[in-house]
Write a protein that holds these residues in place. Sequence first.
Motif, mmCIF file in Angstrom:
data_model
loop_
_atom_site.group_PDB
_atom_site.id
_atom_site.type_symbol
_atom_site.label_atom_id
_atom_site.label_comp_id
_atom_site.label_asym_id
_atom_site.label_seq_id
_atom_site.Cartn_x
_atom_site.Cartn_y
_atom_site.Cartn_z
ATOM 1 N N LEU A 6 42.700 56.229 74.140
ATOM 2 C CA LEU A 6 42.022 55.375 75.104
ATOM 3 C C LEU A 6 43.061 54.641 75.944
ATOM 4 N N SER A 7 42.683 54.318 77.166
ATOM 5 C CA SER A 7 43.570 53.516 78.019
ATOM 6 C C SER A 7 43.560 52.072 77.524
ATOM 7 N N LEU A 8 44.540 51.296 77.935
ATOM 8 C CA LEU A 8 44.596 49.886 77.549
ATOM 9 C C LEU A 8 43.343 49.153 78.006
ATOM 10 N N LYS A 9 42.843 49.463 79.173
ATOM 11 C CA LYS A 9 41.610 48.841 79.693
ATOM 12 C C LYS A 9 40.422 49.187 78.801
ATOM 13 N N GLU A 10 40.305 50.459 78.407
ATOM 14 C CA GLU A 10 39.213 50.867 77.523
ATOM 15 C C GLU A 10 39.303 50.153 76.177
ATOM 16 N N ILE A 11 40.514 50.034 75.656
ATOM 17 C CA ILE A 11 40.710 49.330 74.383
ATOM 18 C C ILE A 11 40.295 47.866 74.528
ATOM 19 N N GLU A 12 40.752 47.209 75.570
ATOM 20 C CA GLU A 12 40.408 45.797 75.790
ATOM 21 C C GLU A 12 38.903 45.612 75.938
ATOM 22 N N ASP A 26 50.281 49.611 68.293
ATOM 23 C CA ASP A 26 49.520 50.838 68.526
ATOM 24 C C ASP A 26 48.287 50.933 67.631
ATOM 25 N N ARG A 27 47.807 49.792 67.130
ATOM 26 C CA ARG A 27 46.664 49.784 66.209
ATOM 27 C C ARG A 27 45.700 48.660 66.559
ATOM 28 N N ILE A 28 44.447 48.850 66.169
ATOM 29 C CA ILE A 28 43.521 47.725 66.197
ATOM 30 C C ILE A 28 43.445 47.191 64.772
ATOM 31 N N ILE A 29 43.396 45.867 64.656
ATOM 32 C CA ILE A 29 43.451 45.240 63.340
ATOM 33 C C ILE A 29 42.383 44.171 63.190
ATOM 34 N N GLY A 77 48.606 61.209 67.970
ATOM 35 C CA GLY A 77 49.973 60.704 68.049
ATOM 36 C C GLY A 77 50.089 59.234 67.694
ATOM 37 N N GLY A 78 49.137 58.724 66.929
ATOM 38 C CA GLY A 78 49.170 57.316 66.535
ATOM 39 C C GLY A 78 48.575 56.383 67.565
ATOM 40 N N ALA A 79 47.859 56.916 68.543
ATOM 41 C CA ALA A 79 47.225 56.097 69.572
ATOM 42 C C ALA A 79 45.859 55.604 69.097
ATOM 43 N N VAL A 80 45.298 54.655 69.818
ATOM 44 C CA VAL A 80 43.943 54.163 69.545
ATOM 45 C C VAL A 80 42.954 55.062 70.287
#
Length: 101
Positions: A6-12, A26-29, A77-80
């Motif tokens: 996901l893009s940073l905007k999508e994650i936010e 690189d993780r959500i916690i 690759g370890g991305a969200v």
Amino acid sequence: MPTEPLSLKEIEDRLAELPGWSLDGDRIIRSYRLGSHFAATAFVVHIAQIQEELNHHSDLTLGYDTVTLAVHTHDAGGAVTRKDFELATRVEASAAGHGAT
């Protein structure tokens, strides 16, 4: 088929819908506090069940009365990815039933 990061905007945007969750590298916690060690352990078992159902696993840490999840997608690759938010949403939905805050 690999899951797309996901893009940073999508994650936010998705984090805005999950109070208590945040991006850490690189993780959500998310950390939860429970009423006792036994309650925290029961919550961990429930999270493990959810992870098995989704075939998607987090780094899961059990403290005395706390449970912490750190989630990212190894296949990406370890991305969200969306898979991480699916897991986070399921865990969040079960948290109240365990008295987790």
